[in-house]
Structures are given as structure tokens and as C-alpha cells.
Design a protein around this motif. Structure first.
Motif, PDB file in Angstrom:
ATOM      1  N   PHE A 312       0.830  -0.967  -0.041  1.00 20.92           N
ATOM      2  CA  PHE A 312      -0.038  -0.089  -0.578  1.00 20.92           C
ATOM      3  C   PHE A 312       0.637   1.109  -0.313  1.00 20.92           C
ATOM      4  O   PHE A 312       2.271   1.334   1.124  1.00 20.92           O
ATOM      5  CB  PHE A 312      -0.917  -0.448   1.197  1.00 20.92           C
ATOM      6  N   PHE A 313       1.041   1.643  -1.170  1.00 20.76           N
ATOM      7  CA  PHE A 313       1.832   3.340  -1.092  1.00 20.76           C
ATOM      8  C   PHE A 313       0.381   4.446  -0.789  1.00 20.76           C
ATOM      9  O   PHE A 313      -0.453   4.454  -1.778  1.00 20.76           O
ATOM     10  CB  PHE A 313       1.861   3.203  -2.862  1.00 20.76           C
ATOM     11  N   ALA A 314       0.560   4.428   0.462  1.00 20.71           N
ATOM     12  CA  ALA A 314      -0.349   6.065   0.847  1.00 20.71           C
ATOM     13  C   ALA A 314       0.632   7.498   0.149  1.00 20.71           C
ATOM     14  O   ALA A 314       2.464   7.716   0.782  1.00 20.71           O
ATOM     15  CB  ALA A 314       0.125   5.950   2.332  1.00 20.71           C
ATOM     16  N   PHE A 315       0.140   8.566  -0.190  1.00 12.83           N
ATOM     17  CA  PHE A 315       0.834   9.582  -0.425  1.00 12.83           C
ATOM     18  C   PHE A 315       0.203  10.619   0.095  1.00 12.83           C
ATOM     19  O   PHE A 315       0.595  12.394   0.081  1.00 12.83           O
ATOM     20  CB  PHE A 315       1.025  10.290  -1.695  1.00 12.83           C
ATOM     21  N   GLU A 316      -0.703  10.280   1.030  1.00 16.81           N
ATOM     22  CA  GLU A 316      -1.253  11.217   1.711  1.00 16.81           C
ATOM     23  C   GLU A 316      -1.223  11.648   3.104  1.00 16.81           C
ATOM     24  O   GLU A 316      -1.378  12.103   4.216  1.00 16.81           O
ATOM     25  CB  GLU A 316      -2.758  11.787   1.410  1.00 16.81           C
ATOM     26  N   GLU A 317      -1.493  10.282   3.568  1.00 18.64           N
ATOM     27  CA  GLU A 317      -1.409   9.303   5.050  1.00 18.64           C
ATOM     28  C   GLU A 317      -0.834   8.873   5.107  1.00 18.64           C
ATOM     29  O   GLU A 317      -0.224   7.562   4.681  1.00 18.64           O
ATOM     30  CB  GLU A 317      -3.272   9.060   5.433  1.00 18.64           C
ATOM     31  N   SER A 318      -0.275   8.733   6.546  1.00 15.62           N
ATOM     32  CA  SER A 318       0.585   7.765   7.041  1.00 15.62           C
ATOM     33  C   SER A 318      -0.266   6.141   7.473  1.00 15.62           C
ATOM     34  O   SER A 318      -1.417   6.692   6.879  1.00 15.62           O
ATOM     35  CB  SER A 318       0.726   8.088   8.457  1.00 15.62           C
ATOM     36  N   SER A 319       0.562   5.188   7.535  1.00 14.50           N
ATOM     37  CA  SER A 319       0.265   4.028   7.662  1.00 14.50           C
ATOM     38  C   SER A 319      -1.332   4.086   9.453  1.00 14.50           C
ATOM     39  O   SER A 319      -1.765   3.210   9.209  1.00 14.50           O
ATOM     40  CB  SER A 319       1.253   3.474   7.185  1.00 14.50           C
ATOM     41  N   MET A 320      -0.299   4.723  10.539  1.00 19.24           N
ATOM     42  CA  MET A 320      -0.889   4.553  10.844  1.00 19.24           C
ATOM     43  C   MET A 320      -2.966   5.006  11.068  1.00 19.24           C
ATOM     44  O   MET A 320      -3.286   4.431  11.495  1.00 19.24           O
ATOM     45  CB  MET A 320      -0.083   5.177  12.351  1.00 19.24           C
ATOM     46  N   GLN A 321      -2.318   6.152  10.048  1.00 18.70           N
ATOM     47  CA  GLN A 321      -3.428   7.076  10.324  1.00 18.70           C
ATOM     48  C   GLN A 321      -4.550   6.330   9.161  1.00 18.70           C
ATOM     49  O   GLN A 321      -5.802   5.760   9.804  1.00 18.70           O
ATOM     50  CB  GLN A 321      -3.507   8.649   9.261  1.00 18.70           C
ATOM     51  N   ILE A 322      -3.787   5.071   8.419  1.00 21.13           N
ATOM     52  CA  ILE A 322      -4.828   4.509   7.520  1.00 21.13           C
ATOM     53  C   ILE A 322      -5.570   3.715   8.570  1.00 21.13           C
ATOM     54  O   ILE A 322      -7.059   3.155   8.460  1.00 21.13           O
ATOM     55  CB  ILE A 322      -4.515   4.612   6.314  1.00 21.13           C
ATOM     56  N   MET A 323      -4.532   3.074  10.029  1.00 19.77           N
ATOM     57  CA  MET A 323      -4.896   2.262  10.291  1.00 19.77           C
ATOM     58  C   MET A 323      -6.359   1.963  10.863  1.00 19.77           C
ATOM     59  O   MET A 323      -7.042   1.513  11.262  1.00 19.77           O
ATOM     60  CB  MET A 323      -3.432   1.408  10.620  1.00 19.77           C
ATOM     61  N   ARG A 324      -5.593   3.651  11.556  1.00 18.11           N
ATOM     62  CA  ARG A 324      -7.275   4.018  12.682  1.00 18.11           C
ATOM     63  C   ARG A 324      -8.150   4.367  11.649  1.00 18.11           C
ATOM     64  O   ARG A 324      -9.391   3.690  12.388  1.00 18.11           O
ATOM     65  CB  ARG A 324      -6.114   4.959  12.997  1.00 18.11           C
ATOM     66  N   ASN A 325      -8.156   4.737  10.801  1.00 22.85           N
ATOM     67  CA  ASN A 325      -8.961   5.221   9.857  1.00 22.85           C
ATOM     68  C   ASN A 325      -9.618   4.394  10.120  1.00 22.85           C
ATOM     69  O   ASN A 325     -11.225   4.363   9.913  1.00 22.85           O
ATOM     70  CB  ASN A 325      -8.673   6.014   8.859  1.00 22.85           C
ATOM     71  N   MET A 326      -9.388   2.762   9.308  1.00 22.99           N
ATOM     72  CA  MET A 326     -10.275   1.847   8.815  1.00 22.99           C
ATOM     73  C   MET A 326     -10.513   1.421   9.891  1.00 22.99           C
ATOM     74  O   MET A 326     -11.909   0.493   9.618  1.00 22.99           O
ATOM     75  CB  MET A 326      -9.387   1.164   7.578  1.00 22.99           C
ATOM     76  N   LEU A 342       0.945  -7.420   5.082  1.00 20.05           N
ATOM     77  CA  LEU A 342       0.350  -5.778   4.558  1.00 20.05           C
ATOM     78  C   LEU A 342       1.499  -5.298   4.238  1.00 20.05           C
ATOM     79  O   LEU A 342       2.266  -5.568   5.588  1.00 20.05           O
ATOM     80  CB  LEU A 342      -0.759  -5.687   4.896  1.00 20.05           C
ATOM     81  N   ARG A 343       2.252  -4.249   3.744  1.00 26.78           N
ATOM     82  CA  ARG A 343       2.912  -3.699   4.192  1.00 26.78           C
ATOM     83  C   ARG A 343       2.937  -2.215   3.546  1.00 26.78           C
ATOM     84  O   ARG A 343       1.977  -1.734   1.867  1.00 26.78           O
ATOM     85  CB  ARG A 343       4.483  -3.875   3.187  1.00 26.78           C
ATOM     86  N   PHE A 344       3.166  -1.246   4.406  1.00 25.44           N
ATOM     87  CA  PHE A 344       2.433   0.680   4.156  1.00 25.44           C
ATOM     88  C   PHE A 344       3.700   0.344   3.467  1.00 25.44           C
ATOM     89  O   PHE A 344       4.533   0.794   4.290  1.00 25.44           O
ATOM     90  CB  PHE A 344       2.564   1.163   5.444  1.00 25.44           C
ATOM     91  N   HIS A 345       4.065   1.838   2.732  1.00 30.09           N
ATOM     92  CA  HIS A 345       5.101   3.015   2.005  1.00 30.09           C
ATOM     93  C   HIS A 345       4.178   4.288   2.257  1.00 30.09           C
ATOM     94  O   HIS A 345       3.845   4.324   1.410  1.00 30.09           O
ATOM     95  CB  HIS A 345       5.429   1.850   1.560  1.00 30.09           C
ATOM     96  N   ALA A 346       4.459   4.822   3.329  1.00 28.63           N
ATOM     97  CA  ALA A 346       3.966   6.318   2.718  1.00 28.63           C
ATOM     98  C   ALA A 346       5.206   7.137   2.616  1.00 28.63           C
ATOM     99  O   ALA A 346       5.721   7.146   3.481  1.00 28.63           O
ATOM    100  CB  ALA A 346       3.232   6.920   4.342  1.00 28.63           C
ATOM    101  N   SER A 347       4.837   7.825   1.637  1.00 28.66           N
ATOM    102  CA  SER A 347       5.689   8.938   1.749  1.00 28.66           C
ATOM    103  C   SER A 347       4.970  10.478   1.046  1.00 28.66           C
ATOM    104  O   SER A 347       3.659  10.086   0.461  1.00 28.66           O
ATOM    105  CB  SER A 347       6.881   8.638   1.193  1.00 28.66           C
ATOM    106  N   ARG A 348       5.565  11.450   1.042  1.00 27.59           N
ATOM    107  CA  ARG A 348       5.261  13.014   0.585  1.00 27.59           C
ATOM    108  C   ARG A 348       5.319  12.617  -1.043  1.00 27.59           C
ATOM    109  O   ARG A 348       6.999  12.489  -1.339  1.00 27.59           O
ATOM    110  CB  ARG A 348       5.564  13.598   1.232  1.00 27.59           C
ATOM    111  N   PRO A 349       4.694  12.722  -1.535  1.00 27.21           N
ATOM    112  CA  PRO A 349       4.548  13.100  -2.827  1.00 27.21           C
ATOM    113  C   PRO A 349       6.660  14.091  -3.095  1.00 27.21           C
ATOM    114  O   PRO A 349       7.132  13.380  -3.912  1.00 27.21           O
ATOM    115  CB  PRO A 349       3.547  13.335  -3.720  1.00 27.21           C
TER     116      PRO A 349
END
Lengths: 586, 95
Positions: A312-326, A342-349
Motif C-alpha cells: 500500500f503506497f500512501a501519498f496522503e496519510e501515514s500508515s498509522m492514520q490509515i489503519m486507525r481510520n479503517m 501487508l506492507r505500507f509505504h507512506a511518503s509525501r510526494p
């Protein structure tokens, strides 16, 4: 990417030019097999564009991957400096030198120390080179950068003649050589080195657009060989140079007819009951807050539940944020992360340029080997590149993923609600399945209308569904299409209530009618009863009458007989009984 | 000119070429003229000992290296220009 000769080389049987794999990621693909063997290649470019790194990698990879010793003649840097510089890339030069895999020869030319008088040649350099090559049996040679000679020596005439001799000598020696040169003003190199090297010329370039720099490589010339002519972006990271070819020039990735669930059963139903094709690309577009990330998470959740690895490449939210929200909509992604599927990779574009993003995606995919990849959202990438750049990146990414049968799901933020505009802006033409979520505003509330805009090769529903996000997850509701238009949300609920009320009323009316029928039937029965009774009494009366008449007739006949007897002299005994009857009647 | 100074000179050549011979002849001529009894000339043939080229950073042939006195100076070419050689070797201070 592992270095490999591409199997698509046209006319491969006729190709006689032997090539030497460089081992530089991606370069062997764009050059269809590497550098020309036994010849000299010129690598030119501006300062800081990666010439030295390219040549060092050529030598180091040659020594490490292909077991070919190499000589690096450094005109600019000392051996120790060079070793220190490339140590950050994980190259242990000192060890390789110790093992006699590499020899670094630093040629120091300091103009202030040198006086030139009269005729000379560069035999010293030749001898050093020869000695270096022979001492380790080198097959690869780098001269970086030979233009230093021009800075250190005055007599250009001698220099040029000697360079010509040097290149010929390298060729005769049968080593595969790389020579680097600075880019000139309007020419490929400052000193016109391209005159001497005729086999292969590579230009490196370093451009900055929107404050983000992109390095590019181009093979200008490659005599006797086919090669990719485009400018290919490349980057330098902790593993050295990675060139990212627009992976396939042709569309020949293998396809699968296997399906993967979207994670929303009702959406699967819309997609012919089975979901997406494995290895296809899916775009979910919609305006802000329409549940794109939630849908992506539902998909990831479904994949992970089947033990299929997801990235999961997240360009907006951090992985923790996504997990909490979901978690709030009943999708537990954390356990998948803990299980390692599952692996998250969160980075600002804006962290780095587009190409770097692509490479980090490539790398993570190589490392993690997922079956599905999510990019959320791709529209954020536009902040670091133009729309066409993003499109080119995504084209390559999709090609790359399709070649590996990895299902990819993009989300895209639509700024406008008009479909035709979105088509232009986004990558909708590249993807196989495009799901659009639109806001339907009605009666003071907003609801989410889900449309499948397209789905290649899948018989899909053309209907609008309402996407409902609940505590238990996501599901789709049929929307009501009535005379008032599409009904969603509370309007639909109201409509449903209304329908239910009508149903109850109907039922009630029905029972009343039924009762009436029963009553009427009973009534009828009763009336039939009385009629029958009447009929019975009438019948009895009629029968009685008939009997009476019969009796009357007999009595009359008897009386007549009696009278005749009385007039004549008849038997007396009969007379008595008959006489009684006669009395009765009278 | 320092009288007590010993001049240690090295001439790098590659085989017996015309250029090398010219350079050696020129060098000997200048040394006899200006440094009589104060100099040593070592001729190194890189075809015989190529490993020595790296130490003195030789890339051109012929190259004359002044090892002593410090600092090291190099003169490349056949040493045909007397004045340049003298300046290069710091025998006569530049005018």
C-alpha cells in the motif's frame, strides 16, 4: 531488475556485434545487451550528472557480477577518494582491489608542476594502462575523465593525435572501455571527444523541473546495434544507478483470466459476480471524501484475508492514520501488517522526484513481491510533475505490474465532477477498470453514487449504486430511480418507508375483503337453506294433496260400489267395513 | 644558484626512441653546463619497469623529474628549449 538480454531483440540471429553486460540496472535493457564489447564508449554530460558513477558501476558490477577484472584510470580523484565516494553505494573498492578484481590508477596532472618543451607523446599513459590491464587481466577499462589531459597539457596537437592513438590502442587491446567527458557548449563534449569515439555515445543529463531534478540518459549513437533512442530517466540511490526504461515498447504482457474480489460483494456482483481480473489495473476516482481510500482498503483487506501479499503506497496519510481510520469502518488492516502480508509505504510526494517514486515502488515490489499494489492517491503525484509526466510514470508502472501479474488499484482525486474533464486529466484510458464515485446532493445531504465507467472484458452493471460506508464495512445499495430522479440516502429511506406503509395498508384492505367474501358465502349458505326448506314443505304438501286425491278417488269408487250394492243385494260383510270409511269422510 | 645543492634527476623514457635520445642528450648538455658535479641522472625505461610510472605520475614520454631539490618538478618533451628546461628545473630563476 536483473541484467538480462532482452528476448525481444529483432533480428537477433543476424546481430553480430557482441555486447558486454554492464550490470547497471536497466541499462542493459535499453541498450539491448550492454556496451559494445572490445570497443570504446563515450559517456558525456554536465558536471554532477553521474558520469563517474556510471563508469565506476561498469567496473564494479563487471568485477562482482561477471567476474571481469577492470581498470579504472582516474584523472580527477585519488584512489582513496573514489573508494570513499562509492562506499556509500555499498561498493567495497578496497576489497575488490585487494582481490585483484579492480585496479585504480590515479593519473595526476597538475599544470603548475609541468613544463613542456619540445616533442613528446603519451607513452607513459599507455605503459601505465598496459601494466594495469596486464597485472589483473582486465577486460574493462574506464578513463575518467580524459579531458583532464586538455586542462593539464598545452600542446593540443600532440594531445589529439595521442588520443586517437589511445582509442585505437584500446580497441586493439580488445578491452571494453568507457571514456567520460564533460559536456560542451552546443557540442556533446567540450573537446570534441566524439570525433574519436565512433562506436557508442551515451549522454547523461540532469534537468530540473518544478524544483525537482530528474536525471536522464540517452544513447545517442550505437554503431552496429539497435538501441532505445529515448531519453530514459534514471536515478542514483543507495544501489547505484537505476535506469527505468519505459518497460515494454510493445504491449505483450501475458494476461490472466483469474479474478480477484474487490472486497465488496455487491461490487463484485456488479462486475459480473466475480470482481476484477487478476493483474489488471483499477482506477477509483472521485471527489474528496467519497470513500476512495476506504474502497482501496476493502480491496486490500479481501486480498490479505486470502493470504495474498499487498503493498500500500500512501501519498496522503501515514500508515498509522490509515489503519486507525479503517478500524472505524470495521476493516482491520493492522493484523495483516502484523502477519506480514501487508506492507505500507507512506511518503509525501514532494519527498523526491517522480522517477524516484517510481524506482522506490519498483524496488519495494521487487523486494516484497506482492500480488496487489495500491497507490493512494496518484493525483498527489502531480504536485511533483506535470500531468504528462505522471501519465508516463503510470504507463510504465502499469506495464511493469501487468508483466508480473500484479493487480494494481489507483485512487484519484477528481477536482471536477464532470466526467469528460476527468477523462482528460487522469489515466482513465490506461486502466482496465474505472470506478467513479460521484457525490449526489439532494434534500440537504450528500450521498455517494458509484458508477462503473468501464471494465475491459467484464460484463458489468451500468447502474448507479449508492456506496454506503457503515461501521461494518462498505456495501452498495440499489438507488431508486423514480419520477423525481435518483433517490439516495434518507430520500431513499423515506421512499422505502412509504412503500412499506403502502404494503401494510394493502394487506389490511385485502383481509377486509376476504372477510367480506366469507360473510357473503355464509349468507348465501343460509339463504340456500331456507329455500331448500321451503321447497321441502311445498313438495310435501304437493305429495299430500296427491295422496288425498287418490284416497278420495278410491273412496268415491268404493262409495259408488256400495251404493250399487245397496241398490242391488250384495254381500253384507264388506258393507260394514266400507261403511266406516264412508262415515269418516262424511 | 645554490652551490652545495645536489640535483637528483630522473628521465623517464620508453625504449630507445629518437625522442628519448634527444631528451637525454639535451639534459646531459644542460647539466654539464650549469650543474657540473652536482647532479645525478637516472634513466628509467618504462618498457622494462612499467610499475615505476605510477609513482612519479608519468603519463607523457619523455618526462624529466626533478626529485631533489624539493618540490618535485616535471618537464615533459624532448627538452629542446633550453630556457624552458632551466626555468622548469629552477636552475636559473625566471626573469
Amino acid at each position: 531488475m536483473p541484467a538480462k538480454t532482452t528476448r525481444r531483440t529483432p533480428g537477433r540471429k543476424l546481430e553480430h556485434l557482441p555486447k558486454k553486460l554492464t550490470g547497471i540496472t536497466g541499462f542493459d535493457e535499453i541498450s539491448l545487451g550492454g556496451l559494445p564489447e572490445g570497443r570504446t564508449t563515450l559517456v558525456c554530460g554536465d558536471a554532477g550528472c553521474g558520469k563517474t558513477l556510471f563508469s565506476v558501476e561498469f567496473i564494479v558490477r563487471g568485477a562482482m557480477k561477471f567476474n571481469e577484472p577492470g581498470v579504472f584510470v582516474a584523472f580527477e580523484e585519488k584512489s582513496e577518494e573514489l573508494a570513499a565516494n562509492v562506499a556509500s553505494l555499498g561498493f567495497d573498492l578496497k576489497e575488490l582491489i585487494r582481490k585483484k578484481k579492480i585496479r585504480i590508477d590515479h593519473v595526476h596532472i597538475e599544470r603548475s608542476e609541468i613544463e613542456e618543451t619540445g616533442d613528446y607523446n603519451l607513452d607513459g599513459l599507455f605503459i601505465r594502462l598496459k601494466h594495469a590491464i596486464d597485472s589483473i587481466g582486465a577486460r574493462r577499462v574506464v578513463l575518467d575523465t580524459i579531458e583532464s589531459l586538455f586542462a593539464g597539457l598545452q600542446n593540443e596537437t600532440i594531445l589529439r593525435a595521442e588520443l586517437r592513438r589511445l582509442f585505437q590502442w584500446l580497441k586493439d587491446k580488445g578491452v571494453t572501455a568507457v571514456v567520460t567527458a564533460e559536456k560542451g557548449n552546443g557540442t556533446l563534449t567540450r573537446q570534441g571527444m566524439e570525433e574519436y569515439v565512433s562506436d557508442c555515445v551515451i549522454v547523461l543529463d540532469h534537468r530540473i523541473a518544478n524544483q525537482v531534478s530528474t536525471r536522464r540518459i540517452r544513447i545517442v549513437k550505437y554503431r552496429g546495434s539497435l538501441h532505445g533512442t529515448n531519453e530514459y530517466p534514471f536515478l542514483i540511490d543507495e544501489d547505484g544507478i537505476s535506469i527505468l526504461p519505459v518497460t515494454s515498447l510493445t504491449l505483450d504482457a501475458k494476461v490472466s483470466s483469474a479474478r480477484v474480489s474487490s472486497g465488496i460483494p455487491s461490487l463484485d456482483a456488479m462486475l459480473g459476480g466475480k470482481g476484477f481480473y487478476k493483474g489488471s489495473s483499477i482506477l477509483i476516482s472521485g471527489t474528496a471524501g467519497t470513500g476512495k481510500t476506504s474502497m482501496a482498503s476493502a480491496f486490500v483487506d479481501a486480498m490479505c484475508k486470502k493470504n495474498k501479499r499487498c503493498l500500500f503506497f500512501a501519498f496522503e496519510e501515514s500508515s498509522m492514520q490509515i489503519m486507525r481510520n479503517m478500524q472505524s469502518i470495521g476493516i482491520d488492516l493492522e493484523r495483516h501488517v502484523n502477519r506480514g502480508v501487508l506492507r505500507f509505504h507512506a511518503s509525501r510526494p514532494t519527498l523526491y522526484g517522480l522517477e524516484m517514486h517510481l524506482v522506490s515502488i519498483y524496488k519495494m515490489i521487487h523486494e516484497f513481491k506482492p500480488e496487489a499494489v495500491v497507490l493512494d492517491p496518484i493525483t498527489n503525484l502531480i504536485t511533483v510533475g506535470t500531468v504528462s509526466d505522471v501519465k508516463s510514470i503510470l504507463t510504465r508502472l502499469i506495464d511493469f505490474l501487468q508483466g508480473r501479474q500484479i493487480t494494481v488499484l489507483f485512487t484519484a482525486l477528481a477536482l471536477k465532477d464532470i466526467t469528460s474533464d476527468q477523462t482528460e486529466d487522469t489515466v482513465s484510458s490506461l486502466v482496465d477498470t474505472w470506478i467513479m464515485i460521484r457525490e449526489i446532493e439532494q434534500n440537504g445531504e450528500r450521498n455517494k453514487g458509484l458508477y462503473i465507467m468501464k471494465s475491459r472484458g467484464i460484463k458489468h452493471s451500468m447502474q448507479v449504486r449508492e456506496l454506503v460506508i457503515s461501521d461494518k464495512g462498505l456495501y452498495l445499495e440499489n438507488v431508486y430511480l423514480g419520477p423525481q430522479g435518483i433517490l439516495t440516502g434518507s430520500a431513499r429511506e423515506a421512499h422505502k418507508l412509504h412503500e412499506r406503509m403502502e404494503l401494510v395498508l394493502n394487506e389490511h384492505a385485502q383481509t377486509r375483503k376476504n372477510k367480506q367474501i366469507v360473510r357473503k358465502a355464509k349468507d348465501l349458505e343460509a339463504r340456500i337453506g331456507t329455500l331448500r326448506a321451503e321447497f321441502e314443505s311445498d313438495k310435501e304438501e304437493l305429495i299430500n294433496e296427491r295422496v288425498e286425491q287418490k284416497l278420495k278417488k278410491r273412496v268415491e269408487q268404493e262409495n259408488l260400489g256400495k251404493m250399487e250394492r245397496l241398490r242391488g243385494n250384495q254381500r253384507p260383510e264388506v258393507t260394514t267395513s266400507k261403511g266406516k270409511n264412508h262415515n269418516k269422510q262424511g | 644558484m645554490k652551490k652545495e645543492q645536489l640535483w637528483e634527476l630522473r628521465l623517464y623514457v620508453a625504449g630507445q626512441t629518437v625522442k628519448s635520445a634527444t631528451a637525454l642528450n639535451n639534459l646531459k648538455k644542460y647539466c654539464e653546463k650549469y650543474l657540473k658535479g652536482q647532479y645525478t641522472i637516472e634513466v628509467i625505461d618504462l618498457l622494462v619497469t612499467p610499475q615505476l610510472a605510477e609513482g612519479d605520475q608519468i603519463f607523457a614520454i619523455p618526462t624529466l623529474v626533478r626529485k631533489v631539490p624539493e618540490p618535485i618538478r616535471k618537464i615533459i618533451g624532448d627538452l629542446s628549449n633550453e630556457e624552458k628546461v632551466l626555468v622548469g628545473l629552477n636552475i636559473v630563476p625566471a626573469k
